[in-house]
Design a protein around this motif. Structure first.
Motif: not given
Length: 773
Positions: A251, A255-256, A258, A603-604, A607-610, A614, A634
């Motif tokens: 990853s 914050q995100d 990805g 994870w949930e 996470t930023s939710g994106r 996410s 991650k």
């Protein structure tokens, strides 16, 4: 009181202190000169004292230097004092005229050094060492790690029948000096387990155990070493320490956080180790593969090494701030991972302990500052964000013809971030206080002169930096990697602080051995497999780990290596051991990372939710049984069970993992679905064999602990199995075996299965199971 009077008073106090100190030396309660080294060494006796107690105020950092006095270089220490031109901090041969000595011995707390308010204090032995050193001429030496190693003569030893190669001569010489003897060789079962875990990260198979036990030839052990070095799992095991160093993750971080597709670079690392790519080429390709003449796709892929750092995908950031962070990360990695120094300490100011100026930091920074990248390229989203420019695409044709080691499981587009410089040269400036938008003087690419000045015959780019790194005059490169490998096989390095060979780092326990190995490594063209074989075939490595009370009293930390190292294996290998011993291990090499069992909601909840990461969507089937090194990392929520066993979260370069011992580790081994599932599967397989209970338990113990159980151990296990079988309730058995996704064997007696499963789970929970000894 005028200045002259103050000086006279100071001298009177100092003379009084000298007399008092002389009286103290004559006291039987103080250490005598006889207990000090015959010849006091600056590097090994004096510099550590100065580094701990003095250099914060009298060291390399000009901004924090007090009284204009610098004690880490002779030129400053011997010259007249700034505030008193008639006095000198050091006068060779004369402690009574050396202001530094007078100040550390004065009873006047207003004059004593270090100042009382610093909470630092010299011991009597340290004072005596400094005094004797000054009497002997106060001879300075360049820091040992910054002097190119020379190959010392292999020392002679009294017990000439013990050494198996040159390593043992250096080890035994020091043991004999301390009056202790090495252990006998470990028994074959324990030795094979140790060797297998060290070379392939897996327990030996029953077939290997039987073959090794039956082989009575003098070279049986060496044949097993050669066999394991040829095993493809060798590359996987060796890659772990390099993935930590290179801060590999799946990853982007921040914050995100990805998803990224950098795993083909990991496939390359495994491939390089298996092909025994020599260390100079291995590192050069990763530092500057894109700058090599007619660079191939494989050489370009290798440069993914320096694109493994965190990358932001968050809107609203200042691009230049983050671009500078990326360059800083590469520079710090180069310092810690390849040079073994705390170069990052000079990011905002001159280094306080080592002779690295802030200017030199940014001269190094300049080598990495020309990458054709931006601080933020795109926000979190689809496949186009999996890799950041500069990048390369790996096609199916590439995998078929060029990058044959890349395990590309599908036809989807595969992209990897790599290195690639601008066509023009980006200017580099010293950043005041390290702030991205506070440029100072412009600098050109260069290296710390205290290590090795940058030769102008080399190009001023990353390829030139690599040539400098592998210059035979470079004092650090070979020492640092030899030390990292020693750490891999003996639990700790010859230099314990493997990421810090500087003034604040630990001194080498066996400096002559370190230098011999470093020069020998270079003389044999940086051959990694040869170096590994040297270490694991030594008599030092092959010793029993049994420790006596006498040895524990003399050498509790096993610095002298008079016994085998004993410590818990890495997090990834804990999982590998469980999977391999149960027969569940999926031996596929390389490919994308996988998502095994993990507690729900981790994870949930962070996470930023994106983005793709996410939500944790667990994998199924064979992916559940991949080796631990393929577990998806991650960065903001690293794999929990691996973190509990001290795995790196891969945020930054890490050359040495900490080893903790916590109740959580026991809870993992008792409750992790992967361990319970392995217990069920192995129990099921054993129950299908036409053997009696005793034979089943012996086989389970051998598969997991890698040795035959003693009669007492077997009696305990048998008694426990009988007890479980007698008391197991059908409902409890049904609940116990309902763990994991591996298919249940049809028509299995679940009461017998649950009972044997409990016994096997107990064996997995033995300390010896996950300990290399």
């Amino acid at each position: 009181m005028n200045l002259k009077s103050r000086i006279i008073c100071t001298m009177l106090v100092a003379w009084a202190a000298l007399i008092l100190h002389s009286c103290n030396q004559n006291s039987s309660s103080q250490p005598s000169d006889e207990k000090l080294p015959e010849t006091v060494s600056y590097n090994f006796d004096i510099r550590p004292i100065l580094s701990d107690k003095c250099l914060a105020c009298h060291g390399p950092d000009a901004n924090k230097r007090e009284a204009g006095l610098r004690l880490d270089v002779a030129e400053s220490a011997f010259k007249a004092l700034k505030d008193n031109p008639k006095a000198h901090a050091l006068v060779a041969g004369k402690p009574d005229l050396s202001e530094a000595y007078l100040r550390i011995t004065t009873p006047d707390t207003s004059l004593r050094m270090p100042p009382v308010g610093s909470n630092l204090k010299l011991t009597q032995r340290e004072v005596d060492l400094i005094g004797k050193w000054i009497k002997q001429g106060a001879k300075y030496e360049k820091h040992w790690a910054f002097v190119a190693p020379k190959k010392p003569a292999v020392p002679e030893v009294e017990h000439e029948d013990w050494p198996r190669n040159e390593i043992d001569h250096f080890i035994l010489q020091k043991q004999e000096q301390k009056g202790i003897e090495p252990n006998e060789e470990a028994d074959k079962e324990r030795l094979l387990k140790r060797l297998s875990l060290d070379l392939v990260g897996l327990p030996p198979t029953l077939q290997m155990m039987d073959e090794f036990a039956a082989d009575k030839s003098p070279d049986a052990y060496e044949k097993m070493v050669d066999k394991l070095l040829k095993n493809p799992a060798y590359g996987e095991k060796m890659a772990i320490h390099w993935l930590d160093l290179a801060r590999y993750a799946d990853s982007h971080g921040y914050q995100d956080d990805g998803y990224r597709t950098q795993w083909p670079w990991r496939d390359w690392v495994i491939h390089a180790f298996n092909n025994n790519m020599h260390y100079n080429d291995f590192v050069t390709w990763q530092l500057a593969g894109d700058l090599l003449p007619n660079a191939s796709k494989e050489q370009l892929l290798a440069t993914g090494f320096n694109r493994n750092h965190k990358i932001t995908e968050e809107g609203g950031v200042i691009p230049e701030e983050y671009r500078i962070m990326y360059v800083t990360d590469r520079n710090d990695l180069f310092g810690k991972g390849l040079l073994g120094v705390t170069l990052e300490c000079a990011h905002c100011h001159d280094h306080k302990y080592d002779p690295f100026s802030q200017k030199e930091y940014y001269q190094m920074f300049a080598f990495f500052n020309n990458v054709n990248e931006v601080g933020i390229e795109s926000v979190i989203g689809g496949p186009e964000t999996y890799a950041k420019k500069p990048l390369m695409e790996i096609s199916n044709d590439d995998v078929k013809n060029i990058l044959t080691f890349v395990n590309k499981p599908d036809t989807n587009r595969l992209i990897v971030s790599v290195m690639g410089d601008l066509d023009s040269t980006r200017k580099t400036y010293i950043l005041k206080r390290g702030v991205y938008d506070a440029p100072g003087d412009e600098v050109q690419p260069g290296t710390p002169s205290s290590i090795l000045p940058f030769d102008n015959k080399y190009p001023k780019n990353r390829l030139g930096l690599s040539k400098w790194l592998f210059d035979k005059k470079n004092p650090l490169t070979a020492r640092v990697y030899v030390n990292i490998l020693w750490q891999e096989f003996f639990g700790k390095g010859i230099v314990k602080t493997s990421g810090d060979f500087g003034m604040q780092g630990e001194l080498p326990s066996h400096p002559a051995l370190l230098d011999w190995l470093a020069v020998d490594f270079m003389e044999h063209n940086w051959d990694i497999k040869r170096l590994v074989k040297q270490m694991v075939t030594s008599a030092t490595y092959r010793q029993s780990a049994v420790v006596t009370k006498e040895k524990l009293a003399v050498d509790p930390d096993n610095v002298l290596l008079a016994r085998g190292s004993r410590y818990r294996i890495h997090a990834e290998f804990v999982k590998d051991m469980v999977l391999a011993s149960s027969g569940l291990l999926n031996k596929t090499i390389g490919g994308p990372s996988v998502k095994p069992y993990q507690p729900a909601g981790l994870w949930e909840g962070a996470t930023s939710g994106r983005g793709l990461l996410s939500v944790y969507n667990q994998d199924h089937g064979g992916a559940l049984y991949r080796r631990g090194m393929y577990t998806l990392i991650k960065r903001t929520v690293p794999p929990p069970t691996m973190s509990i066993f001290d795995a790196s979260n891969r945020d930054l370069c890490e050359v040495r993992r900490l080893k903790t011992n916590t109740p959580l580790q026991a809870l993992v081994m008792m409750n992790d679905p992967a361990v319970l599932e392995a217990s069920r599967v192995l129990a099921s397989r054993l129950l299908q064999e036409k053997t009696d209970n005793k034979e089943k338990l012996i086989k389970a113990f051998r598969l997991i602990v890698c040795r035959t159980p003693s009669e007492k151990e077997l009696d305990v296990l048998t008694s426990y199995y009988d007890q479980q079988l007698k008391n197991m309730k059908p409902q409890a058995a049904e609940k116990m075996v309902a763990v994991g996704e591996y298919p249940m064997t049809k028509n299995m007696d679940k009461k017998a299965l649950a009972s044997l499963m409990r016994v096997i789970s107990t064996i997995y929970n033995l300390e010896e199971t996950i300990t290399k000894s």
